[in-house]
Design an enzyme around this catalytic site. Structure first.
Site, PDB file in Angstrom:
ATOM      1  N   ASN A   9     -10.950  10.688  -1.895  1.00  0.00           N
ATOM      2  CA  ASN A   9     -11.593  11.362  -0.763  1.00  0.00           C
ATOM      3  C   ASN A   9     -10.682  12.442  -0.201  1.00  0.00           C
ATOM      4  OD1 ASN A   9     -13.878   9.598  -0.513  1.00  0.00           O
ATOM      5  ND2 ASN A   9     -12.469   8.038   0.253  1.00  0.00           N
ATOM      6  N   ASN A  40      -6.376  -3.192  -1.642  1.00  0.00           N
ATOM      7  CA  ASN A  40      -6.339  -1.757  -1.999  1.00  0.00           C
ATOM      8  C   ASN A  40      -4.969  -1.373  -2.569  1.00  0.00           C
ATOM      9  OD1 ASN A  40      -7.696   0.742  -2.124  1.00  0.00           O
ATOM     10  ND2 ASN A  40      -6.579   1.473  -0.336  1.00  0.00           N
ATOM     11  N   GLY A  54       0.818  -1.222   0.000  1.00  0.00           N
ATOM     12  CA  GLY A  54       0.000   0.000   0.000  1.00  0.00           C
ATOM     13  C   GLY A  54       0.850   1.270   0.000  1.00  0.00           C
ATOM     14  N   SER A  86      -3.531   6.441  14.015  1.00  0.00           N
ATOM     15  CA  SER A  86      -3.954   7.597  13.218  1.00  0.00           C
ATOM     16  C   SER A  86      -4.335   8.738  14.142  1.00  0.00           C
ATOM     17  CB  SER A  86      -5.178   7.193  12.393  1.00  0.00           C
ATOM     18  OG  SER A  86      -5.803   8.318  11.833  1.00  0.00           O
ATOM     19  N   TYR A 125     -13.914   3.971  11.692  1.00  0.00           N
ATOM     20  CA  TYR A 125     -12.504   3.782  11.326  1.00  0.00           C
ATOM     21  C   TYR A 125     -11.598   4.165  12.500  1.00  0.00           C
ATOM     22  CZ  TYR A 125      -7.899   5.033   9.628  1.00  0.00           C
ATOM     23  OH  TYR A 125      -6.537   5.165   9.505  1.00  0.00           O
ATOM     24  N   LYS A 157      -8.944   1.991  15.265  1.00  0.00           N
ATOM     25  CA  LYS A 157      -7.548   2.311  15.626  1.00  0.00           C
ATOM     26  C   LYS A 157      -7.402   2.398  17.141  1.00  0.00           C
ATOM     27  CE  LYS A 157      -5.828   2.527  11.514  1.00  0.00           C
ATOM     28  NZ  LYS A 157      -4.925   1.462  11.056  1.00  0.00           N
ATOM     29  N   ASN A 179      -3.095  -8.568   0.993  1.00  0.00           N
ATOM     30  CA  ASN A 179      -4.102  -9.266   0.176  1.00  0.00           C
ATOM     31  C   ASN A 179      -4.404  -8.504  -1.116  1.00  0.00           C
ATOM     32  OD1 ASN A 179      -5.630  -7.118   1.015  1.00  0.00           O
ATOM     33  ND2 ASN A 179      -7.165  -8.309   2.131  1.00  0.00           N
TER      34      ASN A 179
HETATM   35  P1  NAD Z   1      -3.364   1.481   1.843  1.00  0.00           P
HETATM   36  O1  NAD Z   1      -4.778   1.061   1.652  1.00  0.00           O
HETATM   37  O2  NAD Z   1      -2.631   2.017   0.687  1.00  0.00           O
HETATM   38  O3  NAD Z   1      -2.515   0.265   2.465  1.00  0.00           O
HETATM   39  C1  NAD Z   1      -3.088  -0.715   3.302  1.00  0.00           C
HETATM   40  C2  NAD Z   1      -2.713  -2.070   2.727  1.00  0.00           C
HETATM   41  O4  NAD Z   1      -3.236  -3.091   3.554  1.00  0.00           O
HETATM   42  C3  NAD Z   1      -3.284  -2.284   1.326  1.00  0.00           C
HETATM   43  O5  NAD Z   1      -2.234  -2.670   0.451  1.00  0.00           O
HETATM   44  C4  NAD Z   1      -4.310  -3.401   1.502  1.00  0.00           C
HETATM   45  O6  NAD Z   1      -4.405  -4.212   0.352  1.00  0.00           O
HETATM   46  C5  NAD Z   1      -3.777  -4.123   2.733  1.00  0.00           C
HETATM   47  N1  NAD Z   1      -4.794  -4.834   3.523  1.00  0.00           N
HETATM   48  C6  NAD Z   1      -5.931  -4.327   4.058  1.00  0.00           C
HETATM   49  N2  NAD Z   1      -6.589  -5.276   4.740  1.00  0.00           N
HETATM   50  C7  NAD Z   1      -5.845  -6.413   4.650  1.00  0.00           C
HETATM   51  C8  NAD Z   1      -6.010  -7.740   5.141  1.00  0.00           C
HETATM   52  N3  NAD Z   1      -7.078  -8.104   5.843  1.00  0.00           N
HETATM   53  N4  NAD Z   1      -5.044  -8.651   4.844  1.00  0.00           N
HETATM   54  C9  NAD Z   1      -3.958  -8.316   4.111  1.00  0.00           C
HETATM   55  N5  NAD Z   1      -3.761  -7.080   3.612  1.00  0.00           N
HETATM   56  C10 NAD Z   1      -4.694  -6.131   3.885  1.00  0.00           C
HETATM   57  O7  NAD Z   1      -3.356   2.522   3.045  1.00  0.00           O
HETATM   58  P2  NAD Z   1      -2.192   3.453   3.588  1.00  0.00           P
HETATM   59  O8  NAD Z   1      -2.570   4.855   3.317  1.00  0.00           O
HETATM   60  O9  NAD Z   1      -0.881   2.965   3.146  1.00  0.00           O
HETATM   61  O10 NAD Z   1      -2.368   3.213   5.141  1.00  0.00           O
HETATM   62  C11 NAD Z   1      -1.606   2.242   5.837  1.00  0.00           C
HETATM   63  C12 NAD Z   1      -2.061   2.196   7.283  1.00  0.00           C
HETATM   64  O11 NAD Z   1      -1.894   3.488   7.847  1.00  0.00           O
HETATM   65  C13 NAD Z   1      -3.531   1.837   7.457  1.00  0.00           C
HETATM   66  O12 NAD Z   1      -3.646   1.028   8.604  1.00  0.00           O
HETATM   67  C14 NAD Z   1      -4.193   3.175   7.687  1.00  0.00           C
HETATM   68  O13 NAD Z   1      -5.360   3.066   8.463  1.00  0.00           O
HETATM   69  C15 NAD Z   1      -3.113   3.933   8.421  1.00  0.00           C
HETATM   70  N6  NAD Z   1      -3.214   5.400   8.266  1.00  0.00           N
HETATM   71  C16 NAD Z   1      -3.263   5.946   7.013  1.00  0.00           C
HETATM   72  C17 NAD Z   1      -3.373   7.326   6.882  1.00  0.00           C
HETATM   73  C18 NAD Z   1      -3.475   7.970   5.523  1.00  0.00           C
HETATM   74  O14 NAD Z   1      -3.933   9.109   5.444  1.00  0.00           O
HETATM   75  N7  NAD Z   1      -3.055   7.319   4.446  1.00  0.00           N
HETATM   76  C19 NAD Z   1      -3.418   8.145   8.019  1.00  0.00           C
HETATM   77  C20 NAD Z   1      -3.335   7.548   9.274  1.00  0.00           C
HETATM   78  C21 NAD Z   1      -3.239   6.156   9.386  1.00  0.00           C
HETATM   79  C1  WQD Z   2      -8.124  17.521   4.397  1.00  0.00           C
HETATM   80  C2  WQD Z   2      -8.824  18.863   4.339  1.00  0.00           C
HETATM   81  C3  WQD Z   2     -11.208  18.684   4.073  1.00  0.00           C
HETATM   82  C4  WQD Z   2     -11.076  16.900   0.080  1.00  0.00           C
HETATM   83  C5  WQD Z   2      -8.436  11.875   6.592  1.00  0.00           C
HETATM   84  C6  WQD Z   2      -8.969  10.918   7.613  1.00  0.00           C
HETATM   85  C7  WQD Z   2      -7.951  10.701   8.709  1.00  0.00           C
HETATM   86  C8  WQD Z   2      -6.595  10.281   8.124  1.00  0.00           C
HETATM   87  C9  WQD Z   2      -6.150  11.196   7.022  1.00  0.00           C
HETATM   88  C10 WQD Z   2      -6.433   7.881   8.122  1.00  0.00           C
HETATM   89  C11 WQD Z   2     -10.117  18.914   5.124  1.00  0.00           C
HETATM   90  C12 WQD Z   2     -10.593  19.344   2.861  1.00  0.00           C
HETATM   91  C13 WQD Z   2     -10.731  17.455   1.294  1.00  0.00           C
HETATM   92  C14 WQD Z   2     -11.759  17.700  -0.883  1.00  0.00           C
HETATM   93  C15 WQD Z   2     -11.650  19.556   0.643  1.00  0.00           C
HETATM   94  N1  WQD Z   2      -6.662   8.978   7.530  1.00  0.00           N
HETATM   95  N2  WQD Z   2     -11.014  18.761   1.570  1.00  0.00           N
HETATM   96  N3  WQD Z   2     -12.014  19.009  -0.560  1.00  0.00           N
HETATM   97  O1  WQD Z   2     -10.194  14.487   6.561  1.00  0.00           O
HETATM   98  O2  WQD Z   2      -8.083  15.552   7.510  1.00  0.00           O
HETATM   99  O3  WQD Z   2      -8.188  13.122   7.231  1.00  0.00           O
HETATM  100  O4  WQD Z   2      -7.205  11.368   6.058  1.00  0.00           O
HETATM  101  O5  WQD Z   2      -6.156   7.680   9.263  1.00  0.00           O
HETATM  102  O6  WQD Z   2      -8.468   9.748   9.563  1.00  0.00           O
HETATM  103  O7  WQD Z   2     -10.164  11.455   8.164  1.00  0.00           O
HETATM  104  O8  WQD Z   2      -8.021  14.511   5.230  1.00  0.00           O
HETATM  105  O9  WQD Z   2      -7.398  14.957   2.902  1.00  0.00           O
HETATM  106  O10 WQD Z   2      -9.758  14.197   3.407  1.00  0.00           O
HETATM  107  O11 WQD Z   2      -9.042  16.483   4.069  1.00  0.00           O
HETATM  108  O12 WQD Z   2     -11.924  20.733   0.879  1.00  0.00           O
HETATM  109  O13 WQD Z   2     -12.126  17.256  -1.981  1.00  0.00           O
HETATM  110  O14 WQD Z   2      -9.209  19.123   2.966  1.00  0.00           O
HETATM  111  O15 WQD Z   2     -12.440  19.278   4.388  1.00  0.00           O
HETATM  112  O16 WQD Z   2     -10.241  20.209   5.656  1.00  0.00           O
HETATM  113  P1  WQD Z   2      -8.730  14.506   6.679  1.00  0.00           P
HETATM  114  P2  WQD Z   2      -8.553  14.976   3.824  1.00  0.00           P
END
Ligand code: NAD
Ligand code: WQD
Length: 337
Positions: free
Chosen positions: A197, A35, A10, A124, A148, A152, A32
Protein backbone atom coordinates in the site's frame (compact mmCIF):
# COMPACT_ATOMS: atom_id res chain seq x y z
CA UNK A 1 16.28 -6.01 33.82
CA UNK A 2 14.83 -6.25 30.31
CA UNK A 3 12.85 -4.16 27.87
CA UNK A 4 9.72 -5.93 26.63
CA UNK A 5 9.10 -5.17 22.95
CA UNK A 6 5.61 -6.07 21.74
CA UNK A 7 5.48 -6.47 17.95
CA UNK A 8 9.28 -6.77 17.99
CA UNK A 9 9.42 -9.08 14.95
CA UNK A 10 7.78 -6.43 12.74
CA UNK A 11 9.30 -3.70 10.60
CA UNK A 12 9.95 -0.92 13.11
CA UNK A 13 10.08 -3.28 16.09
CA UNK A 14 12.94 -5.33 14.62
CA UNK A 15 15.03 -2.21 13.94
CA UNK A 16 14.36 -1.01 17.47
CA UNK A 17 15.30 -4.37 19.06
CA UNK A 18 18.60 -4.13 17.19
CA UNK A 19 19.34 -0.62 18.54
CA UNK A 20 18.31 -1.65 22.07
CA UNK A 21 20.65 -4.67 21.97
CA UNK A 22 23.50 -2.56 20.60
CA UNK A 23 22.94 -0.07 23.42
CA UNK A 24 23.34 -2.88 25.98
CA UNK A 25 19.70 -3.55 26.93
CA UNK A 26 18.32 -7.07 27.38
CA UNK A 27 15.33 -7.57 25.09
CA UNK A 28 12.24 -9.78 25.37
CA UNK A 29 10.01 -9.87 22.27
CA UNK A 30 6.31 -10.74 22.24
CA UNK A 31 4.73 -11.13 18.81
CA UNK A 32 1.95 -13.31 17.37
CA UNK A 33 3.73 -13.23 13.95
CA UNK A 34 0.45 -12.13 12.36
CA UNK A 35 2.33 -9.69 10.09
CA UNK A 36 5.97 -10.78 10.51
CA UNK A 37 8.26 -13.78 10.56
CA UNK A 38 10.57 -15.11 13.23
CA UNK A 39 13.38 -14.87 10.65
CA UNK A 40 13.69 -11.13 11.38
CA UNK A 41 14.72 -12.00 14.95
CA UNK A 42 17.37 -14.48 13.74
CA UNK A 43 18.74 -11.71 11.53
CA UNK A 44 18.95 -9.33 14.49
CA UNK A 45 21.00 -11.92 16.38
CA UNK A 46 23.21 -12.36 13.31
CA UNK A 47 23.85 -8.59 12.99
CA UNK A 48 24.38 -7.82 16.67
CA UNK A 49 25.94 -11.11 17.83
CA UNK A 50 23.56 -10.87 20.81
CA UNK A 51 20.70 -13.01 22.04
CA UNK A 52 17.12 -11.93 22.70
CA UNK A 53 14.16 -13.85 24.15
CA UNK A 54 11.13 -14.47 21.96
CA UNK A 55 7.60 -15.45 22.94
CA UNK A 56 5.14 -16.22 20.14
CA UNK A 57 2.28 -14.80 22.12
CA UNK A 58 -1.02 -13.19 21.25
CA UNK A 59 -1.46 -9.94 23.16
CA UNK A 60 -5.17 -10.67 23.52
CA UNK A 61 -4.33 -13.82 25.51
CA UNK A 62 -4.08 -12.43 29.02
CA UNK A 63 -2.69 -15.59 30.63
CA UNK A 64 0.10 -15.88 28.09
CA UNK A 65 1.07 -12.22 28.43
CA UNK A 66 1.06 -12.60 32.19
CA UNK A 67 3.40 -15.60 31.87
CA UNK A 68 5.91 -13.43 29.98
CA UNK A 69 5.91 -10.88 32.80
CA UNK A 70 6.21 -13.63 35.43
CA UNK A 71 9.19 -15.24 33.68
CA UNK A 72 11.19 -12.05 33.05
CA UNK A 73 12.29 -9.01 35.00
CA UNK A 74 10.72 -6.32 32.82
CA UNK A 75 11.69 -2.72 33.44
CA UNK A 76 9.83 -0.97 30.61
CA UNK A 77 7.69 -1.81 27.58
CA UNK A 78 8.03 -0.60 24.00
CA UNK A 79 4.61 -1.30 22.50
CA UNK A 80 4.53 -1.75 18.71
CA UNK A 81 2.06 -4.63 18.41
CA UNK A 82 -0.91 -3.51 16.37
CA UNK A 83 -2.58 -3.66 12.99
CA UNK A 84 -1.63 -0.79 10.68
CA UNK A 85 -3.29 -0.94 7.25
CA UNK A 86 -5.51 2.12 6.84
CA UNK A 87 -7.71 0.70 4.03
CA UNK A 88 -8.25 -2.58 5.87
CA UNK A 89 -9.23 -0.64 9.01
CA UNK A 90 -12.03 1.01 7.02
CA UNK A 91 -13.26 -2.39 5.75
CA UNK A 92 -13.02 -4.30 9.05
CA UNK A 93 -13.01 -1.69 11.83
CA UNK A 94 -13.99 -4.05 14.66
CA UNK A 95 -10.91 -6.17 14.06
CA UNK A 96 -8.76 -3.03 14.34
CA UNK A 97 -10.50 -1.62 17.41
CA UNK A 98 -10.40 -4.99 19.13
CA UNK A 99 -6.81 -5.93 18.32
CA UNK A 100 -5.22 -2.54 18.90
CA UNK A 101 -7.26 -1.33 21.87
CA UNK A 102 -8.04 -4.56 23.74
CA UNK A 103 -4.41 -5.65 23.24
CA UNK A 104 -3.21 -2.42 24.85
CA UNK A 105 -5.73 -2.67 27.71
CA UNK A 106 -4.58 -6.19 28.55
CA UNK A 107 -0.95 -5.12 28.39
CA UNK A 108 -1.52 -2.13 30.70
CA UNK A 109 -3.55 -4.20 33.16
CA UNK A 110 -0.72 -6.71 33.47
CA UNK A 111 1.90 -3.97 33.69
CA UNK A 112 -0.11 -2.50 36.59
CA UNK A 113 -0.30 -5.91 38.25
CA UNK A 114 3.50 -6.30 38.08
CA UNK A 115 4.14 -2.69 39.14
CA UNK A 116 5.68 -1.69 35.78
CA UNK A 117 4.65 1.78 34.69
CA UNK A 118 7.01 2.74 31.87
CA UNK A 119 5.90 2.56 28.27
CA UNK A 120 6.88 3.86 24.85
CA UNK A 121 3.87 3.64 22.54
CA UNK A 122 3.84 3.55 18.71
CA UNK A 123 1.40 6.26 17.81
CA UNK A 124 1.19 7.78 14.35
CA UNK A 125 0.85 11.01 12.41
CA UNK A 126 -2.52 9.44 11.54
CA UNK A 127 -3.85 11.02 14.79
CA UNK A 128 -3.67 14.42 13.05
CA UNK A 129 -5.91 13.55 10.08
CA UNK A 130 -6.21 16.40 7.60
CA UNK A 131 -3.73 19.03 8.86
CA UNK A 132 -4.89 22.65 8.99
CA UNK A 133 -1.33 23.76 8.27
CA UNK A 134 2.16 22.27 7.93
CA UNK A 135 4.56 21.63 9.55
CA UNK A 136 2.45 19.89 12.22
CA UNK A 137 3.34 20.34 15.88
CA UNK A 138 2.07 18.10 18.69
CA UNK A 139 -0.35 20.61 20.18
CA UNK A 140 -2.71 21.04 17.21
CA UNK A 141 -6.27 19.63 17.49
CA UNK A 142 -6.31 15.90 16.74
CA UNK A 143 -8.78 14.41 14.26
CA UNK A 144 -7.88 11.06 12.72
CA UNK A 145 -9.61 10.35 9.42
CA UNK A 146 -9.96 6.55 9.62
CA UNK A 147 -10.49 3.73 12.16
CA UNK A 148 -6.76 2.91 12.26
CA UNK A 149 -5.92 6.50 13.26
CA UNK A 150 -8.77 6.49 15.76
CA UNK A 151 -7.35 3.39 17.49
CA UNK A 152 -4.09 5.34 17.93
CA UNK A 153 -5.87 8.40 19.34
CA UNK A 154 -8.00 6.28 21.68
CA UNK A 155 -4.92 4.49 22.99
CA UNK A 156 -3.14 7.83 23.51
CA UNK A 157 -6.16 8.97 25.56
CA UNK A 158 -6.25 5.73 27.58
CA UNK A 159 -2.56 6.16 28.40
CA UNK A 160 -3.09 9.82 29.38
CA UNK A 161 -5.88 8.67 31.74
CA UNK A 162 -3.59 6.07 33.26
CA UNK A 163 -1.08 8.77 34.08
CA UNK A 164 -3.81 10.96 35.60
CA UNK A 165 -4.96 8.01 37.72
CA UNK A 166 -1.47 7.27 38.97
CA UNK A 167 1.39 9.73 38.42
CA UNK A 168 4.08 7.08 38.72
CA UNK A 169 3.36 6.15 35.09
CA UNK A 170 5.92 7.32 32.57
CA UNK A 171 4.79 7.22 28.95
CA UNK A 172 6.15 8.47 25.64
CA UNK A 173 3.69 8.62 22.74
CA UNK A 174 5.74 8.59 19.54
CA UNK A 175 3.89 9.88 16.47
CA UNK A 176 5.80 8.57 13.47
CA UNK A 177 5.42 10.19 10.07
CA UNK A 178 6.42 7.97 7.09
CA UNK A 179 9.08 5.42 8.08
CA UNK A 180 10.95 3.97 5.07
CA UNK A 181 14.29 2.31 4.30
CA UNK A 182 15.96 -0.59 6.03
CA UNK A 183 18.97 -1.44 8.15
CA UNK A 184 22.17 -0.74 6.13
CA UNK A 185 23.22 -4.40 6.51
CA UNK A 186 20.37 -5.30 4.12
CA UNK A 187 19.35 -8.07 6.55
CA UNK A 188 16.19 -6.60 8.08
CA UNK A 189 13.58 -4.40 6.42
CA UNK A 190 9.93 -3.93 5.55
CA UNK A 191 8.15 -7.10 4.40
CA UNK A 192 4.62 -6.17 3.28
CA UNK A 193 2.29 -9.03 2.47
CA UNK A 194 0.74 -8.87 -0.99
CA UNK A 195 0.85 -5.72 -3.10
CA UNK A 196 2.29 -2.89 -0.99
CA UNK A 197 0.00 0.00 0.00
CA UNK A 198 2.87 2.33 0.81
CA UNK A 199 4.98 4.27 -1.65
CA UNK A 200 8.55 3.10 -0.97
CA UNK A 201 7.94 -0.67 -0.98
CA UNK A 202 5.87 -0.17 -4.14
CA UNK A 203 8.78 1.70 -5.78
CA UNK A 204 11.34 -0.97 -4.81
CA UNK A 205 9.08 -3.74 -6.15
CA UNK A 206 8.71 -1.86 -9.46
CA UNK A 207 12.51 -1.46 -9.59
CA UNK A 208 12.86 -5.20 -8.93
CA UNK A 209 10.46 -5.99 -11.79
CA UNK A 210 7.84 -7.52 -9.46
CA UNK A 211 5.36 -4.76 -10.33
CA UNK A 212 5.00 -3.14 -13.75
CA UNK A 213 4.76 0.56 -12.92
CA UNK A 214 4.03 2.97 -10.10
CA UNK A 215 0.58 4.54 -10.03
CA UNK A 216 0.91 8.08 -8.71
CA UNK A 217 -2.28 8.91 -6.83
CA UNK A 218 -3.18 12.44 -7.96
CA UNK A 219 -1.20 15.20 -9.68
CA UNK A 220 -3.46 18.14 -8.99
CA UNK A 221 -2.79 18.75 -5.30
CA UNK A 222 -1.79 22.27 -4.20
CA UNK A 223 1.89 21.22 -3.91
CA UNK A 224 4.99 22.25 -5.90
CA UNK A 225 4.44 19.59 -8.63
CA UNK A 226 0.83 18.56 -7.88
CA UNK A 227 1.70 15.21 -6.22
CA UNK A 228 1.26 14.45 -2.50
CA UNK A 229 3.93 15.56 -0.02
CA UNK A 230 5.01 13.47 3.00
CA UNK A 231 7.71 13.41 5.68
CA UNK A 232 9.71 10.25 4.90
CA UNK A 233 12.05 9.21 7.69
CA UNK A 234 14.68 6.45 7.84
CA UNK A 235 13.52 3.52 10.00
CA UNK A 236 16.90 3.49 11.79
CA UNK A 237 16.30 7.11 12.84
CA UNK A 238 12.86 6.06 14.11
CA UNK A 239 14.44 3.16 16.03
CA UNK A 240 16.99 5.53 17.59
CA UNK A 241 14.11 7.79 18.64
CA UNK A 242 12.81 4.84 20.70
CA UNK A 243 16.16 4.52 22.40
CA UNK A 244 16.00 8.16 23.44
CA UNK A 245 12.39 7.76 24.58
CA UNK A 246 13.33 4.68 26.65
CA UNK A 247 16.10 6.69 28.32
CA UNK A 248 13.57 9.40 29.13
CA UNK A 249 10.88 7.14 30.62
CA UNK A 250 13.45 5.28 32.70
CA UNK A 251 14.48 8.49 34.41
CA UNK A 252 11.30 10.65 34.56
CA UNK A 253 7.57 10.18 35.09
CA UNK A 254 4.90 11.93 33.00
CA UNK A 255 3.27 11.51 29.64
CA UNK A 256 4.31 13.29 26.46
CA UNK A 257 3.65 13.07 22.72
CA UNK A 258 6.52 13.51 20.27
CA UNK A 259 6.59 13.77 16.49
CA UNK A 260 9.24 11.58 14.89
CA UNK A 261 9.78 13.12 11.47
CA UNK A 262 12.51 14.95 9.60
CA UNK A 263 10.56 18.18 9.21
CA UNK A 264 11.04 18.04 5.42
CA UNK A 265 8.37 17.15 2.89
CA UNK A 266 9.02 15.26 -0.37
CA UNK A 267 6.47 14.93 -3.18
CA UNK A 268 5.83 11.57 -4.86
CA UNK A 269 7.63 12.77 -8.00
CA UNK A 270 10.58 13.97 -5.92
CA UNK A 271 10.71 10.50 -4.35
CA UNK A 272 10.73 8.80 -7.74
CA UNK A 273 13.57 11.09 -8.89
CA UNK A 274 15.51 10.65 -5.63
CA UNK A 275 15.28 6.85 -6.00
CA UNK A 276 16.49 7.07 -9.59
CA UNK A 277 19.44 9.33 -8.63
CA UNK A 278 20.46 7.18 -5.64
CA UNK A 279 20.15 3.74 -7.24
CA UNK A 280 20.32 4.32 -11.01
CA UNK A 281 16.95 2.53 -11.35
CA UNK A 282 14.33 4.31 -13.48
CA UNK A 283 10.80 3.89 -12.14
CA UNK A 284 8.09 3.82 -14.82
CA UNK A 285 4.95 5.54 -13.57
CA UNK A 286 1.58 6.82 -14.62
CA UNK A 287 -0.68 9.41 -13.05
CA UNK A 288 -4.00 8.06 -11.76
CA UNK A 289 -6.87 9.48 -9.67
CA UNK A 290 -6.14 10.56 -6.09
CA UNK A 291 -6.49 7.84 -3.43
CA UNK A 292 -9.60 8.51 -1.28
CA UNK A 293 -8.68 9.88 2.13
CA UNK A 294 -5.19 11.12 1.13
CA UNK A 295 -4.18 14.64 2.12
CA UNK A 296 -2.10 16.98 -0.06
CA UNK A 297 0.73 17.63 2.35
CA UNK A 298 1.78 16.25 5.73
CA UNK A 299 5.11 16.85 7.46
CA UNK A 300 6.30 17.20 11.02
CA UNK A 301 7.58 19.94 13.21
CA UNK A 302 10.05 17.75 15.15
CA UNK A 303 11.23 20.53 17.51
CA UNK A 304 9.76 18.96 20.66
CA UNK A 305 11.58 15.64 20.12
CA UNK A 306 14.80 17.51 19.35
CA UNK A 307 14.53 19.56 22.53
CA UNK A 308 13.03 17.07 24.99
CA UNK A 309 14.33 13.70 23.74
CA UNK A 310 17.67 14.98 22.43
CA UNK A 311 16.90 13.15 19.17
CA UNK A 312 17.13 14.29 15.57
CA UNK A 313 16.71 12.43 12.26
CA UNK A 314 20.19 12.10 10.75
CA UNK A 315 19.74 10.10 7.56
CA UNK A 316 18.88 11.77 4.27
CA UNK A 317 16.80 10.69 1.30
CA UNK A 318 19.73 9.13 -0.59
CA UNK A 319 20.41 6.73 2.31
CA UNK A 320 16.70 5.94 2.67
CA UNK A 321 16.49 4.97 -1.02
CA UNK A 322 19.79 3.05 -1.09
CA UNK A 323 18.95 1.07 2.06
CA UNK A 324 15.39 0.28 0.91
CA UNK A 325 16.78 -0.92 -2.44
CA UNK A 326 19.55 -3.05 -0.85
CA UNK A 327 16.95 -4.79 1.34
CA UNK A 328 14.69 -5.47 -1.69
CA UNK A 329 17.55 -6.75 -3.88
CA UNK A 330 19.01 -9.01 -1.17
CA UNK A 331 15.60 -10.34 -0.07
CA UNK A 332 13.30 -10.56 -3.11
CA UNK A 333 10.79 -12.48 -0.98
CA UNK A 334 11.25 -10.44 2.18
CA UNK A 335 11.77 -12.50 5.31
CA UNK A 336 10.42 -15.55 3.51
CA UNK A 337 13.79 -16.30 1.94
P1 NAD B 1 4.40 -4.42 11.54
O1 NAD B 1 3.08 -4.99 11.13
O2 NAD B 1 5.59 -4.77 10.76
O3 NAD B 1 4.68 -4.77 13.09
C1 NAD B 1 3.65 -4.95 14.03
C2 NAD B 1 3.90 -6.27 14.73
O4 NAD B 1 2.90 -6.48 15.71
C3 NAD B 1 3.82 -7.46 13.76
O5 NAD B 1 5.00 -8.24 13.90
C4 NAD B 1 2.58 -8.23 14.20
O6 NAD B 1 2.72 -9.62 13.98
C5 NAD B 1 2.48 -7.84 15.67
N1 NAD B 1 1.12 -7.89 16.23
C6 NAD B 1 0.00 -7.27 15.77
N2 NAD B 1 -1.04 -7.54 16.56
C7 NAD B 1 -0.59 -8.34 17.56
C8 NAD B 1 -1.20 -8.96 18.69
N3 NAD B 1 -2.50 -8.83 18.94
N4 NAD B 1 -0.42 -9.72 19.50
C9 NAD B 1 0.90 -9.88 19.25
N5 NAD B 1 1.53 -9.33 18.20
C10 NAD B 1 0.79 -8.56 17.36
O7 NAD B 1 4.21 -2.84 11.61
P2 NAD B 1 5.28 -1.69 11.80
O8 NAD B 1 5.34 -0.92 10.54
O9 NAD B 1 6.52 -2.22 12.37
O10 NAD B 1 4.52 -0.80 12.86
C11 NAD B 1 4.75 -0.93 14.25
C12 NAD B 1 3.82 -0.01 15.00
O11 NAD B 1 4.05 1.32 14.56
C13 NAD B 1 2.34 -0.28 14.76
O12 NAD B 1 1.65 -0.07 15.97
C14 NAD B 1 1.95 0.76 13.74
O13 NAD B 1 0.59 1.11 13.83
C15 NAD B 1 2.84 1.92 14.13
N6 NAD B 1 3.12 2.85 13.02
C16 NAD B 1 3.64 2.36 11.85
C17 NAD B 1 3.89 3.24 10.80
C18 NAD B 1 4.42 2.75 9.48
O14 NAD B 1 4.28 3.46 8.48
N7 NAD B 1 5.04 1.58 9.41
C19 NAD B 1 3.63 4.61 10.95
C20 NAD B 1 3.13 5.07 12.17
C21 NAD B 1 2.87 4.16 13.20
C1 WQD C 1 2.69 8.31 0.53
C2 WQD C 1 2.36 9.16 -0.69
C3 WQD C 1 0.25 8.61 -1.70
C4 WQD C 1 1.39 4.58 -2.96
C5 WQD C 1 0.39 5.79 5.54
C6 WQD C 1 -0.67 5.76 6.60
C7 WQD C 1 -0.18 6.47 7.85
C8 WQD C 1 1.17 5.89 8.31
C9 WQD C 1 2.17 5.82 7.19
C10 WQD C 1 0.79 4.20 9.97
C11 WQD C 1 0.92 9.62 -0.75
C12 WQD C 1 1.38 8.30 -2.65
C13 WQD C 1 1.40 5.85 -2.42
C14 WQD C 1 1.28 4.41 -4.37
C15 WQD C 1 1.25 6.81 -4.61
N1 WQD C 1 1.03 4.55 8.78
N2 WQD C 1 1.33 6.95 -3.24
N3 WQD C 1 1.22 5.55 -5.14
O1 WQD C 1 -0.63 7.45 3.07
O2 WQD C 1 1.19 9.08 3.81
O3 WQD C 1 0.66 7.14 5.21
O4 WQD C 1 1.58 5.17 6.04
O5 WQD C 1 0.60 4.88 10.93
O6 WQD C 1 -1.16 6.33 8.81
O7 WQD C 1 -1.83 6.41 6.11
O8 WQD C 1 1.82 6.76 3.10
O9 WQD C 1 3.31 5.52 1.59
O10 WQD C 1 0.82 5.10 1.46
O11 WQD C 1 1.74 7.26 0.64
O12 WQD C 1 1.18 7.78 -5.35
O13 WQD C 1 1.24 3.30 -4.91
O14 WQD C 1 2.56 8.35 -1.87
O15 WQD C 1 -0.85 9.14 -2.39
O16 WQD C 1 0.91 10.90 -1.33
P1 WQD C 1 0.67 7.69 3.72
P2 WQD C 1 1.94 6.06 1.69
Amino acid sequence: MSILVTGGAGYIGSHTCLELLNAGYKVVVVDNLNNSKVESLSRIKEITGKELSFYKVELLDKNEVERVFAENKIEAVVHFAGLKAVGESVRIPLYYYYNNIAGTLILCEIMNKFGIHKMVFSSSAAVYGEPQSVPISENVPLGPANPYGRTKLMIEEILQDLYISSPNWSIALLRYFNPIGAHPSGKIGEDPSGIPNNLMPYITQVAAGKLKELHIFGNDYPTSDGTGVRDYIHVVDIAKGHLKAVEKILTQTGVGAYNLGTGKGYSVLEMVNAFDRATGEKIPYKMVAPRPGDVASCYADPTKAIEELDWIAEKGMEEMCLDAWRWQKNNPNGNGD
